[in-house]
Design a protein around this motif. Structure first.
Motif, PDB file in Angstrom:
ATOM      1  N   PHE A   1      11.556  17.925 -49.874  1.00  0.00           N
ATOM      2  CA  PHE A   1      11.518  18.926 -48.820  1.00  0.00           C
ATOM      3  C   PHE A   1      11.339  20.327 -49.415  1.00  0.00           C
ATOM      4  N   GLN A   2      12.130  20.613 -50.418  1.00  0.00           N
ATOM      5  CA  GLN A   2      12.089  21.954 -51.007  1.00  0.00           C
ATOM      6  C   GLN A   2      10.740  22.277 -51.638  1.00  0.00           C
ATOM      7  N   ARG A   3      10.064  21.276 -52.181  1.00  0.00           N
ATOM      8  CA  ARG A   3       8.736  21.512 -52.760  1.00  0.00           C
ATOM      9  C   ARG A   3       7.727  21.893 -51.698  1.00  0.00           C
ATOM     10  N   CYS A   4       7.853  21.335 -50.508  1.00  0.00           N
ATOM     11  CA  CYS A   4       6.913  21.631 -49.424  1.00  0.00           C
ATOM     12  C   CYS A   4       7.251  22.927 -48.706  1.00  0.00           C
ATOM     13  N   ASP A   5       8.489  23.340 -48.757  1.00  0.00           N
ATOM     14  CA  ASP A   5       8.929  24.583 -48.103  1.00  0.00           C
ATOM     15  C   ASP A   5       8.602  25.763 -49.015  1.00  0.00           C
ATOM     16  N   LEU A   6       7.332  26.109 -49.080  1.00  0.00           N
ATOM     17  CA  LEU A   6       6.847  27.085 -50.044  1.00  0.00           C
ATOM     18  C   LEU A   6       7.452  28.473 -49.872  1.00  0.00           C
ATOM     19  N   ASP A   7       7.717  28.876 -48.646  1.00  0.00           N
ATOM     20  CA  ASP A   7       8.286  30.214 -48.422  1.00  0.00           C
ATOM     21  C   ASP A   7       9.812  30.201 -48.361  1.00  0.00           C
ATOM     22  N   GLN A   8      10.400  29.047 -48.625  1.00  0.00           N
ATOM     23  CA  GLN A   8      11.857  28.868 -48.651  1.00  0.00           C
ATOM     24  C   GLN A   8      12.535  29.335 -47.363  1.00  0.00           C
ATOM     25  N   SER A   9      11.868  29.043 -46.238  1.00  0.00           N
ATOM     26  CA  SER A   9      12.401  29.435 -44.934  1.00  0.00           C
ATOM     27  C   SER A   9      13.387  28.409 -44.379  1.00  0.00           C
ATOM     28  N   GLY A  10      13.423  27.227 -45.002  1.00  0.00           N
ATOM     29  CA  GLY A  10      14.253  26.150 -44.479  1.00  0.00           C
ATOM     30  C   GLY A  10      13.474  25.215 -43.565  1.00  0.00           C
ATOM     31  N   ASN A  11      12.184  25.483 -43.399  1.00  0.00           N
ATOM     32  CA  ASN A  11      11.300  24.665 -42.574  1.00  0.00           C
ATOM     33  C   ASN A  11       9.946  24.551 -43.257  1.00  0.00           C
ATOM     34  N   ILE A  12       9.204  23.517 -42.889  1.00  0.00           N
ATOM     35  CA  ILE A  12       7.850  23.333 -43.404  1.00  0.00           C
ATOM     36  C   ILE A  12       6.880  23.557 -42.255  1.00  0.00           C
ATOM     37  N   ASN A  13       5.959  24.503 -42.427  1.00  0.00           N
ATOM     38  CA  ASN A  13       4.966  24.725 -41.385  1.00  0.00           C
ATOM     39  C   ASN A  13       3.672  23.992 -41.753  1.00  0.00           C
ATOM     40  N   LYS A  14       2.713  24.021 -40.861  1.00  0.00           N
ATOM     41  CA  LYS A  14       1.464  23.288 -41.065  1.00  0.00           C
ATOM     42  C   LYS A  14       0.733  23.757 -42.319  1.00  0.00           C
ATOM     43  N   ARG A  15       0.669  25.054 -42.508  1.00  0.00           N
ATOM     44  CA  ARG A  15      -0.034  25.596 -43.668  1.00  0.00           C
ATOM     45  C   ARG A  15       0.586  25.088 -44.966  1.00  0.00           C
ATOM     46  N   GLU A  16       1.911  25.089 -45.019  1.00  0.00           N
ATOM     47  CA  GLU A  16       2.602  24.626 -46.226  1.00  0.00           C
ATOM     48  C   GLU A  16       2.335  23.143 -46.485  1.00  0.00           C
ATOM     49  N   LEU A  17       2.377  22.333 -45.445  1.00  0.00           N
ATOM     50  CA  LEU A  17       2.167  20.905 -45.620  1.00  0.00           C
ATOM     51  C   LEU A  17       0.727  20.612 -46.045  1.00  0.00           C
ATOM     52  N   ILE A  18      -0.230  21.289 -45.445  1.00  0.00           N
ATOM     53  CA  ILE A  18      -1.629  21.109 -45.838  1.00  0.00           C
ATOM     54  C   ILE A  18      -1.818  21.498 -47.298  1.00  0.00           C
ATOM     55  N   LYS A  19      -1.249  22.610 -47.699  1.00  0.00           N
ATOM     56  CA  LYS A  19      -1.373  23.075 -49.078  1.00  0.00           C
ATOM     57  C   LYS A  19      -0.757  22.081 -50.056  1.00  0.00           C
TER      58      LYS A  19
END
Length: 104
Positions: A1-19
């Motif tokens: 989870f933490q690897r996908c949460d690129l901005d460390q917001s506590g959530n994964i958005n579409k842009r982060e998951l695609i990246k």
């Protein structure tokens, strides 16, 4: 989870998951989505279907709890039987925060 949460917001958005899918094929495999997401080849539709299935509360982000619950459901349903074992992370400790990344 933490690897996908690129901005460390506590959530994964579409842009982060695609990246992350583009950078790490294992992430794409975990979610069952193509590594490259393109509108013209139908991969965007697959991505949207999976993302919406994860985003239970429709806030356009995936929380740790949503990902955990999705992962548990996939394992119970046999989708990843023998494929996603304890090496990919377990339930978060009390408090709901992941102590280790969930397969990513």
């Amino acid at each position: 989870f933490q690897r996908c949460d690129l901005d460390q917001s506590g959530n994964i958005n579409k842009r982060e998951l695609i990246k992350m899918c583009k950078q790490d094929g294992n992430v794409a495999v975990l979610f069952g989505i193509p590594r490259a997401i393109r509108q013209e080849d139908g991969s965007r539709d697959i991505f949207e279907q999976v993302f919406q299935g994860l985003d239970v509360n429709d806030d356009r982000e995936i929380s740790w709890e949503e990902l955990r619950d999705w992962h548990r459901g996939r394992c119970r349903g046999g989708a990843f039987a023998g494929e996603l074992g304890s090496a990919h992370g377990e339930a978060a400790p009390s408090g709901g925060e992941p102590s280790a990344p969930l397969a990513a």
